[in-house]
Enzyme design. Structure first.
Site, short mmCIF file in Angstrom:
data_model
loop_
_atom_site.label_atom_id
_atom_site.label_comp_id
_atom_site.label_asym_id
_atom_site.label_seq_id
_atom_site.Cartn_x
_atom_site.Cartn_y
_atom_site.Cartn_z
CG ASP A 117 3.90 2.71 3.96
OD1 ASP A 117 3.85 2.98 5.18
OD2 ASP A 117 4.70 1.89 3.49
CG ASP A 136 7.40 4.24 8.02
OD1 ASP A 136 7.32 3.31 8.85
OD2 ASP A 136 6.95 4.16 6.86
#
Length: 161
Positions: A117, A136
């Site tokens: 991330d 995401d």
């Protein structure tokens, strides 16, 4: 089904390319933080061993494989559902974005043992501690498209009466 496949491939490639560029080429793994347009957009290095917001992130190898298996099963279920529903263009695109994003995160878990991330967004005096990735965004956006644009099964049953 061509729209679904195209959206899935694009989502997968864009996510993996963004992670490669930001985390490896810009060396976010080393510097840990890059302010892009503070506070609206920052890059912060993150290793997500769980699901959204780090939930269920005990870091065990068993949970990693459970999450991989769950993601693959969900992708297969969405694909089967779309084929049976004969959805229009935009719901197919939504399903493709969801599947491509999920499989991009699966690849991360296979390669690294966790999902990479790097996106962090804050606004209006709120300091957001969470990081996420492009996959995401595709998963969330795809799900939204499916929720709002897929035909209501109740409408179909009424037409059959």
């Amino acid at each position: 089904m061509r729209a679904l496949a195209s959206a899935a491939v694009v989502a997968f490639i864009v996510d993996q390319l963004s992670k490669y560029l930001v985390i490896h080429q810009m060396e976010l793994w080393r510097v840990q933080a890059i302010d892009v347009l503070p506070p609206l957009l920052n890059f912060r290095y993150g290793e997500n061993r769980g699901i959204n917001f780090g939930l269920f992130s005990d870091g065990s190898d068993a949970s990693r494989w459970v999450l991989i298996g769950l993601a693959v099963v969900i992708c297969a279920a969405v694909l089967i559902w779309v084929r049976r529903q004969q959805l229009g263009l935009w719901p197919q695109v939504g399903a493709g974005l969801l599947i491509g994003g999920a499989l991009a995160n699966v690849l991360d878990r296979l390669l690294y043992g966790y999902v990479l991330d790097f996106l962090n967004m804050s606004c209006c005096g709120i300091d957001n501690p969470f990081v996420f990735n492009i996959a995401d965004v595709f998963i969330f956006g795809g799900a939204i498209l499916l929720v709002f644009l897929a035909p209501d099964p109740k409408d179909r049953s009424k037409k059959g009466q």
